[in-house]
Design a protein around this motif. Structure first.
Motif, mmCIF file in Angstrom:
data_model
loop_
_atom_site.group_PDB
_atom_site.id
_atom_site.type_symbol
_atom_site.label_atom_id
_atom_site.label_comp_id
_atom_site.label_asym_id
_atom_site.label_seq_id
_atom_site.Cartn_x
_atom_site.Cartn_y
_atom_site.Cartn_z
ATOM 1 N N GLU A 112 0.873 -1.131 -0.052
ATOM 2 C CA GLU A 112 -0.014 -0.042 0.204
ATOM 3 C C GLU A 112 0.815 1.283 -0.070
ATOM 4 N N ILE A 113 1.953 1.256 0.791
ATOM 5 C CA ILE A 113 2.970 2.245 0.588
ATOM 6 C C ILE A 113 3.442 2.514 -0.740
ATOM 7 N N ARG A 114 3.938 1.631 -1.437
ATOM 8 C CA ARG A 114 4.392 1.684 -2.729
ATOM 9 C C ARG A 114 2.982 2.231 -3.779
ATOM 10 N N GLN A 115 1.971 1.929 -3.247
ATOM 11 C CA GLN A 115 0.927 2.505 -4.285
ATOM 12 C C GLN A 115 0.863 4.063 -3.894
ATOM 13 N N GLY A 116 1.517 4.512 -2.926
ATOM 14 C CA GLY A 116 1.429 5.922 -2.647
ATOM 15 C C GLY A 116 0.923 6.683 -1.361
ATOM 16 N N LYS A 117 0.265 5.512 -0.615
ATOM 17 C CA LYS A 117 -0.276 5.939 0.743
ATOM 18 C C LYS A 117 0.843 6.456 1.700
ATOM 19 N N SER A 118 0.576 7.056 2.654
ATOM 20 C CA SER A 118 1.543 7.706 3.524
ATOM 21 C C SER A 118 1.845 6.413 4.698
ATOM 22 N N VAL A 119 3.083 6.281 5.314
ATOM 23 C CA VAL A 119 3.319 5.156 5.979
ATOM 24 C C VAL A 119 2.589 5.334 7.463
ATOM 25 N N ARG A 120 2.544 6.601 7.970
ATOM 26 C CA ARG A 120 1.693 6.524 9.269
ATOM 27 C C ARG A 120 0.269 6.347 9.033
ATOM 28 N N GLY A 121 -0.561 6.543 7.626
ATOM 29 C CA GLY A 121 -1.588 6.089 7.398
ATOM 30 C C GLY A 121 -1.911 4.630 7.335
ATOM 31 N N VAL A 122 -0.923 4.005 6.685
ATOM 32 C CA VAL A 122 -1.195 2.541 6.550
ATOM 33 C C VAL A 122 -0.720 1.808 7.826
ATOM 34 N N ALA A 123 0.062 2.502 8.658
ATOM 35 C CA ALA A 123 0.520 1.589 10.063
ATOM 36 C C ALA A 123 -0.703 1.790 10.856
ATOM 37 N N LYS A 124 -1.587 3.061 10.804
ATOM 38 C CA LYS A 124 -2.863 3.327 11.681
ATOM 39 C C LYS A 124 -3.803 2.124 11.457
ATOM 40 N N THR A 125 -3.848 1.815 9.990
ATOM 41 C CA THR A 125 -4.881 0.908 9.402
ATOM 42 C C THR A 125 -4.719 -0.353 9.787
ATOM 43 N N TYR A 126 -3.337 -0.952 9.507
ATOM 44 C CA TYR A 126 -2.911 -1.964 9.949
ATOM 45 C C TYR A 126 -2.703 -2.581 11.603
ATOM 46 N N GLY A 127 -2.678 -1.416 12.447
ATOM 47 C CA GLY A 127 -2.463 -1.535 13.537
ATOM 48 C C GLY A 127 -1.167 -1.632 14.070
ATOM 49 N N ILE A 128 0.017 -1.383 13.096
ATOM 50 C CA ILE A 128 1.358 -1.394 13.322
ATOM 51 C C ILE A 128 2.224 -0.350 13.559
ATOM 52 N N CYS A 129 3.318 -0.332 14.372
ATOM 53 C CA CYS A 129 4.162 0.708 14.854
ATOM 54 C C CYS A 129 4.576 1.215 13.485
ATOM 55 N N HIS A 130 4.494 2.731 12.999
ATOM 56 C CA HIS A 130 4.903 3.237 11.870
ATOM 57 C C HIS A 130 6.430 3.118 11.707
ATOM 58 N N VAL A 131 7.270 3.085 12.864
ATOM 59 C CA VAL A 131 8.656 3.006 12.549
ATOM 60 C C VAL A 131 9.121 1.474 11.979
ATOM 61 N N THR A 132 8.399 0.409 12.679
ATOM 62 C CA THR A 132 8.517 -0.950 12.252
ATOM 63 C C THR A 132 8.000 -0.962 10.722
ATOM 64 N N LEU A 133 6.999 -0.424 10.184
ATOM 65 C CA LEU A 133 6.616 -0.609 8.900
ATOM 66 C C LEU A 133 7.660 0.243 8.151
ATOM 67 N N HIS A 134 8.175 1.337 8.549
ATOM 68 C CA HIS A 134 9.005 2.280 7.624
ATOM 69 C C HIS A 134 10.322 1.332 7.173
ATOM 70 N N ARG A 135 10.746 0.753 8.503
ATOM 71 C CA ARG A 135 12.008 -0.044 8.507
ATOM 72 C C ARG A 135 11.815 -1.135 7.323
ATOM 73 N N PHE A 136 10.550 -1.820 7.561
ATOM 74 C CA PHE A 136 10.502 -3.098 6.834
ATOM 75 C C PHE A 136 10.550 -2.645 5.303
ATOM 76 N N ASN A 137 9.835 -1.605 5.000
ATOM 77 C CA ASN A 137 9.517 -1.173 3.780
ATOM 78 C C ASN A 137 10.904 -0.522 3.167
ATOM 79 N N LYS A 138 11.895 0.087 3.968
ATOM 80 C CA LYS A 138 13.104 0.605 3.581
ATOM 81 C C LYS A 138 13.896 -0.677 3.083
ATOM 82 N N LYS A 139 13.822 -1.983 3.890
ATOM 83 C CA LYS A 139 14.535 -2.918 3.561
ATOM 84 C C LYS A 139 14.412 -3.540 2.310
ATOM 85 N N ARG A 140 12.999 -3.519 2.133
ATOM 86 C CA ARG A 140 12.379 -4.242 1.140
ATOM 87 C C ARG A 140 12.618 -3.455 -0.222
#
Length: 79
Positions: free
Chosen positions: A24-52
């Motif tokens: 979803e982040i790759r489709q253009g949505k914000s990291v914080r918005g997607v993290a809130k939707t999935y109930g994930i820490c935004h830092v965890t999601l940012h780090r995962f997306n950066k590594k991926r």
């Protein structure tokens, strides 16, 4: 006989959830918005997306190299 510690919590985010959120982040949505939707820490999601999204080319097929056993990565300064 060694003690085997039993985990008291079930921590972490399942890998498929992180993958869907990263898509979803790759489709253009914000990291914080997607993290809130999935109930994930935004830092965890940012780090995962950066590594991926960034991959090191330190490993290569032998057919792609000039015959040497090692391939020098041009994307990073790691040894």
């Amino acid at each position: 006989m060694p003690n085997i510690r039993k985990r008291k919590t079930d921590r972490g985010v399942p890998f498929p959830v992180l993958e869907r959120a990263s898509d979803e982040i790759r489709q253009g949505k914000s990291v914080r918005g997607v993290a809130k939707t999935y109930g994930i820490c935004h830092v965890t999601l940012h780090r995962f997306n950066k590594k991926r999204s960034w991959s090191c080319k330190a490993w290569a097929h032998k057919d792609c190299t000039d015959g040497r056993d090692f391939y020098t990565c041009h994307n990073c300064d790691s040894d």
